[in-house]
Write an enzyme that holds these catalytic residues in place. Structure first.
Site, PDB file in Angstrom:
ATOM      1  N   ASP A  69       0.855  -1.181   0.000  1.00 11.30           N
ATOM      2  CA  ASP A  69       0.000   0.000   0.000  1.00 11.30           C
ATOM      3  C   ASP A  69       0.893   1.234   0.000  1.00 11.30           C
ATOM      4  OD1 ASP A  69      -2.209  -1.592   0.046  1.00 11.30           O
ATOM      5  OD2 ASP A  69      -2.943  -0.952   2.012  1.00 11.30           O
ATOM      6  N   HIS A 218       3.701  -2.292   3.762  1.00  9.86           N
ATOM      7  CA  HIS A 218       3.664  -0.857   3.481  1.00  9.86           C
ATOM      8  C   HIS A 218       5.072  -0.372   3.156  1.00  9.86           C
ATOM      9  CE1 HIS A 218      -0.177  -1.358   5.556  1.00  9.86           C
ATOM     10  NE2 HIS A 218      -0.554  -0.226   4.993  1.00  9.86           N
TER      11      HIS A 218
END
Length: 260
Positions: A69, A218
Protein backbone atom coordinates in the site's frame (compact mmCIF):
# COMPACT_ATOMS: atom_id res chain seq x y z
CA UNK A 1 -50.83 6.82 -14.48
CA UNK A 2 -47.77 8.98 -13.77
CA UNK A 3 -48.42 8.66 -10.04
CA UNK A 4 -48.58 4.86 -10.34
CA UNK A 5 -45.30 4.71 -12.26
CA UNK A 6 -43.64 6.99 -9.71
CA UNK A 7 -44.88 4.82 -6.85
CA UNK A 8 -43.53 1.71 -8.54
CA UNK A 9 -40.14 3.36 -9.07
CA UNK A 10 -39.95 4.44 -5.43
CA UNK A 11 -40.91 0.95 -4.31
CA UNK A 12 -38.33 -0.66 -6.62
CA UNK A 13 -35.60 1.71 -5.44
CA UNK A 14 -36.39 0.99 -1.80
CA UNK A 15 -36.22 -2.76 -2.37
CA UNK A 16 -32.90 -2.42 -4.22
CA UNK A 17 -31.44 -0.23 -1.47
CA UNK A 18 -32.45 -2.75 1.15
CA UNK A 19 -31.02 -5.65 -0.87
CA UNK A 20 -27.44 -4.39 -0.61
CA UNK A 21 -26.29 -3.76 2.95
CA UNK A 22 -24.05 -0.86 3.86
CA UNK A 23 -23.15 -2.32 7.26
CA UNK A 24 -19.51 -1.33 7.77
CA UNK A 25 -16.87 -4.00 8.43
CA UNK A 26 -13.18 -3.85 9.26
CA UNK A 27 -11.28 -6.54 7.37
CA UNK A 28 -10.44 -9.43 9.65
CA UNK A 29 -8.41 -12.55 9.12
CA UNK A 30 -7.18 -15.22 11.50
CA UNK A 31 -3.43 -15.44 11.11
CA UNK A 32 -1.75 -18.57 9.89
CA UNK A 33 -0.74 -21.07 12.55
CA UNK A 34 2.13 -23.41 11.63
CA UNK A 35 1.89 -22.11 8.06
CA UNK A 36 -1.65 -23.39 7.54
CA UNK A 37 -3.84 -21.07 5.41
CA UNK A 38 -5.25 -18.01 7.10
CA UNK A 39 -9.03 -17.82 7.40
CA UNK A 40 -11.68 -15.12 7.60
CA UNK A 41 -15.28 -14.79 8.75
CA UNK A 42 -17.72 -16.88 6.64
CA UNK A 43 -19.84 -13.79 5.94
CA UNK A 44 -16.76 -11.91 4.70
CA UNK A 45 -15.83 -14.80 2.42
CA UNK A 46 -19.39 -14.87 1.06
CA UNK A 47 -19.30 -11.14 0.29
CA UNK A 48 -15.91 -11.43 -1.40
CA UNK A 49 -17.06 -14.40 -3.46
CA UNK A 50 -20.16 -12.53 -4.58
CA UNK A 51 -18.16 -9.46 -5.61
CA UNK A 52 -15.27 -11.31 -7.25
CA UNK A 53 -12.77 -10.26 -4.59
CA UNK A 54 -9.86 -12.14 -3.03
CA UNK A 55 -8.03 -12.36 0.24
CA UNK A 56 -6.09 -15.56 -0.44
CA UNK A 57 -4.87 -17.55 -3.42
CA UNK A 58 -4.44 -21.22 -4.20
CA UNK A 59 -3.67 -22.87 -0.88
CA UNK A 60 -2.67 -26.12 -2.61
CA UNK A 61 0.39 -24.46 -4.13
CA UNK A 62 3.40 -22.75 -2.58
CA UNK A 63 2.54 -19.50 -4.33
CA UNK A 64 2.64 -16.00 -2.86
CA UNK A 65 1.24 -12.65 -3.98
CA UNK A 66 3.20 -9.63 -2.78
CA UNK A 67 1.29 -6.35 -2.43
CA UNK A 68 2.18 -2.93 -1.04
CA UNK A 69 0.00 0.00 0.00
CA UNK A 70 1.40 3.39 -1.05
CA UNK A 71 -0.38 6.31 0.55
CA UNK A 72 2.69 8.53 0.64
CA UNK A 73 6.41 8.23 0.06
CA UNK A 74 8.85 7.80 2.93
CA UNK A 75 12.04 7.21 0.97
CA UNK A 76 12.05 3.43 0.71
CA UNK A 77 10.06 2.55 -2.42
CA UNK A 78 13.03 2.96 -4.74
CA UNK A 79 15.04 0.51 -2.61
CA UNK A 80 12.13 -1.92 -2.62
CA UNK A 81 11.87 -1.70 -6.40
CA UNK A 82 15.61 -2.34 -6.67
CA UNK A 83 15.23 -5.52 -4.61
CA UNK A 84 12.21 -6.73 -6.57
CA UNK A 85 14.15 -6.25 -9.78
CA UNK A 86 17.19 -8.10 -8.48
CA UNK A 87 15.06 -10.99 -7.21
CA UNK A 88 12.74 -11.01 -10.26
CA UNK A 89 9.66 -10.82 -8.05
CA UNK A 90 6.42 -9.21 -9.26
CA UNK A 91 4.35 -7.06 -6.92
CA UNK A 92 1.22 -4.94 -6.84
CA UNK A 93 1.35 -1.37 -5.52
CA UNK A 94 -1.93 0.20 -4.42
CA UNK A 95 -1.63 3.96 -4.76
CA UNK A 96 -3.62 6.99 -3.64
CA UNK A 97 -4.18 10.25 -5.46
CA UNK A 98 -1.53 11.91 -3.33
CA UNK A 99 1.02 9.28 -4.30
CA UNK A 100 0.27 9.67 -7.99
CA UNK A 101 0.70 13.44 -7.93
CA UNK A 102 3.65 13.42 -5.52
CA UNK A 103 5.65 10.49 -6.95
CA UNK A 104 4.91 10.19 -10.68
CA UNK A 105 8.38 8.88 -11.51
CA UNK A 106 8.10 6.01 -9.04
CA UNK A 107 4.69 5.08 -10.44
CA UNK A 108 6.12 5.08 -13.97
CA UNK A 109 8.97 2.91 -12.78
CA UNK A 110 6.56 0.39 -11.23
CA UNK A 111 4.83 -0.01 -14.57
CA UNK A 112 8.07 -0.07 -16.58
CA UNK A 113 9.44 -2.88 -14.41
CA UNK A 114 6.34 -5.01 -14.84
CA UNK A 115 4.49 -4.46 -11.58
CA UNK A 116 0.77 -3.96 -11.17
CA UNK A 117 -0.49 -0.60 -9.96
CA UNK A 118 -3.83 -0.80 -8.17
CA UNK A 119 -6.35 1.71 -6.91
CA UNK A 120 -6.26 2.78 -3.24
CA UNK A 121 -8.72 5.67 -3.78
CA UNK A 122 -7.97 9.33 -4.36
CA UNK A 123 -8.24 10.63 -0.78
CA UNK A 124 -8.31 7.43 1.33
CA UNK A 125 -11.86 7.75 2.71
CA UNK A 126 -13.99 5.20 4.52
CA UNK A 127 -15.86 3.82 1.50
CA UNK A 128 -18.86 2.87 3.63
CA UNK A 129 -19.33 6.48 4.78
CA UNK A 130 -19.60 8.04 1.31
CA UNK A 131 -22.17 7.81 -1.48
CA UNK A 132 -22.00 5.55 -4.51
CA UNK A 133 -21.26 8.58 -6.67
CA UNK A 134 -18.41 9.62 -4.38
CA UNK A 135 -16.97 6.09 -4.49
CA UNK A 136 -17.03 6.21 -8.28
CA UNK A 137 -15.38 9.64 -8.25
CA UNK A 138 -12.62 8.46 -5.88
CA UNK A 139 -11.82 5.51 -8.13
CA UNK A 140 -12.17 7.37 -11.42
CA UNK A 141 -9.80 10.18 -10.41
CA UNK A 142 -7.06 7.70 -9.54
CA UNK A 143 -7.50 5.76 -12.76
CA UNK A 144 -7.55 8.90 -14.91
CA UNK A 145 -4.37 10.28 -13.34
CA UNK A 146 -2.66 6.89 -13.55
CA UNK A 147 -3.58 6.59 -17.24
CA UNK A 148 -2.40 10.14 -17.89
CA UNK A 149 0.97 9.32 -16.32
CA UNK A 150 1.57 5.91 -17.83
CA UNK A 151 -0.75 5.48 -20.80
CA UNK A 152 -2.02 2.27 -19.19
CA UNK A 153 -5.83 1.95 -19.02
CA UNK A 154 -5.97 -1.44 -17.35
CA UNK A 155 -6.27 -0.53 -13.64
CA UNK A 156 -8.59 -3.20 -12.27
CA UNK A 157 -7.63 -4.02 -8.67
CA UNK A 158 -8.74 -2.10 -5.59
CA UNK A 159 -7.44 -2.14 -2.03
CA UNK A 160 -10.18 -0.56 0.12
CA UNK A 161 -8.77 2.26 2.26
CA UNK A 162 -8.18 1.16 5.86
CA UNK A 163 -9.60 -2.26 5.01
CA UNK A 164 -13.10 -0.92 5.64
CA UNK A 165 -15.86 -2.29 3.43
CA UNK A 166 -19.52 -3.15 3.10
CA UNK A 167 -21.60 -5.20 0.70
CA UNK A 168 -22.52 -1.90 -0.98
CA UNK A 169 -18.95 -0.67 -1.37
CA UNK A 170 -17.87 -4.03 -2.80
CA UNK A 171 -20.80 -4.04 -5.23
CA UNK A 172 -20.27 -0.43 -6.34
CA UNK A 173 -16.55 -0.89 -6.98
CA UNK A 174 -17.23 -4.13 -8.85
CA UNK A 175 -19.68 -2.24 -11.07
CA UNK A 176 -16.76 0.10 -11.85
CA UNK A 177 -14.70 -2.86 -13.02
CA UNK A 178 -12.63 -3.52 -9.88
CA UNK A 179 -11.82 -6.63 -7.91
CA UNK A 180 -11.23 -5.92 -4.23
CA UNK A 181 -7.96 -7.38 -2.99
CA UNK A 182 -7.70 -7.96 0.76
CA UNK A 183 -4.94 -9.98 2.44
CA UNK A 184 -4.07 -13.06 4.50
CA UNK A 185 -0.71 -11.88 5.81
CA UNK A 186 0.07 -8.54 7.42
CA UNK A 187 1.54 -6.99 10.52
CA UNK A 188 1.59 -3.54 12.08
CA UNK A 189 4.30 -2.10 9.85
CA UNK A 190 2.90 1.31 8.93
CA UNK A 191 3.79 3.20 12.11
CA UNK A 192 6.92 5.02 11.02
CA UNK A 193 7.74 6.10 14.57
CA UNK A 194 7.47 2.56 15.88
CA UNK A 195 9.83 0.59 13.68
CA UNK A 196 11.40 -2.35 15.51
CA UNK A 197 14.20 -3.43 13.22
CA UNK A 198 14.57 -5.64 10.18
CA UNK A 199 14.65 -8.84 12.24
CA UNK A 200 11.23 -8.02 13.68
CA UNK A 201 9.89 -7.45 10.17
CA UNK A 202 11.47 -10.66 8.90
CA UNK A 203 10.10 -12.73 11.79
CA UNK A 204 6.62 -11.16 11.53
CA UNK A 205 6.38 -12.13 7.87
CA UNK A 206 7.98 -15.56 8.06
CA UNK A 207 5.88 -16.83 10.94
CA UNK A 208 2.66 -15.98 9.10
CA UNK A 209 3.54 -17.15 5.61
CA UNK A 210 1.40 -19.90 4.08
CA UNK A 211 0.63 -21.30 0.63
CA UNK A 212 -1.53 -18.89 -1.35
CA UNK A 213 -0.85 -15.90 0.91
CA UNK A 214 -1.72 -12.44 -0.32
CA UNK A 215 0.90 -10.43 1.54
CA UNK A 216 0.23 -6.84 2.58
CA UNK A 217 3.23 -4.64 3.36
CA UNK A 218 3.66 -0.86 3.48
CA UNK A 219 6.51 0.87 1.68
CA UNK A 220 6.76 3.54 4.39
CA UNK A 221 8.36 0.94 6.66
CA UNK A 222 12.13 1.13 7.05
CA UNK A 223 12.03 -2.37 8.54
CA UNK A 224 10.33 -3.82 5.47
CA UNK A 225 12.84 -2.26 3.12
CA UNK A 226 15.76 -3.66 5.11
CA UNK A 227 14.24 -7.13 5.55
CA UNK A 228 12.71 -7.62 2.12
CA UNK A 229 15.62 -9.16 0.24
CA UNK A 230 16.25 -11.80 2.91
CA UNK A 231 12.50 -12.52 3.07
CA UNK A 232 12.28 -13.08 -0.67
CA UNK A 233 15.42 -15.17 -0.89
CA UNK A 234 14.54 -17.39 2.07
CA UNK A 235 10.98 -17.94 0.87
CA UNK A 236 12.24 -18.93 -2.57
CA UNK A 237 14.71 -21.33 -0.92
CA UNK A 238 11.72 -22.79 0.93
CA UNK A 239 10.05 -23.57 -2.38
CA UNK A 240 7.71 -20.60 -2.69
CA UNK A 241 7.09 -18.84 -6.00
CA UNK A 242 5.95 -15.24 -6.26
CA UNK A 243 3.07 -14.68 -8.68
CA UNK A 244 1.24 -11.62 -9.95
CA UNK A 245 -2.39 -10.88 -9.16
CA UNK A 246 -3.14 -11.35 -12.85
CA UNK A 247 -1.99 -14.96 -12.57
CA UNK A 248 -4.21 -15.43 -9.55
CA UNK A 249 -7.32 -13.91 -11.11
CA UNK A 250 -7.09 -14.88 -14.75
CA UNK A 251 -5.12 -18.12 -15.03
CA UNK A 252 -5.92 -20.09 -11.90
CA UNK A 253 -8.81 -22.35 -10.96
CA UNK A 254 -8.96 -22.06 -7.20
CA UNK A 255 -10.04 -24.80 -4.79
CA UNK A 256 -11.77 -22.18 -2.67
CA UNK A 257 -14.95 -20.41 -3.83
CA UNK A 258 -13.37 -16.97 -3.90
CA UNK A 259 -14.26 -15.63 -7.33
CA UNK A 260 -15.33 -16.84 -10.76
Amino acid sequence: MVAIVFALLVSFTSVEAQAVSNESHDWYFKRSNDHAPATTEPEFLEMLTKSGGYFIGNTDQRELYLTFDNGYENGYTSDILDILKQEEVPAAFFVTGHYLTDQPDLVKRMVKEGHIVGNHSWSHPDMTAISDDRIREELQKVKEEYTRLTGDKSMQYLRPPRGVFSERSLATSREEGYRNIFWSLAYKDWETNNQKGSKYAYDSIMKQVHPGAIMLLHTVSKDNAEALQKVLRDLKKDGYQFKSLDELVFTRTLPRPLAP
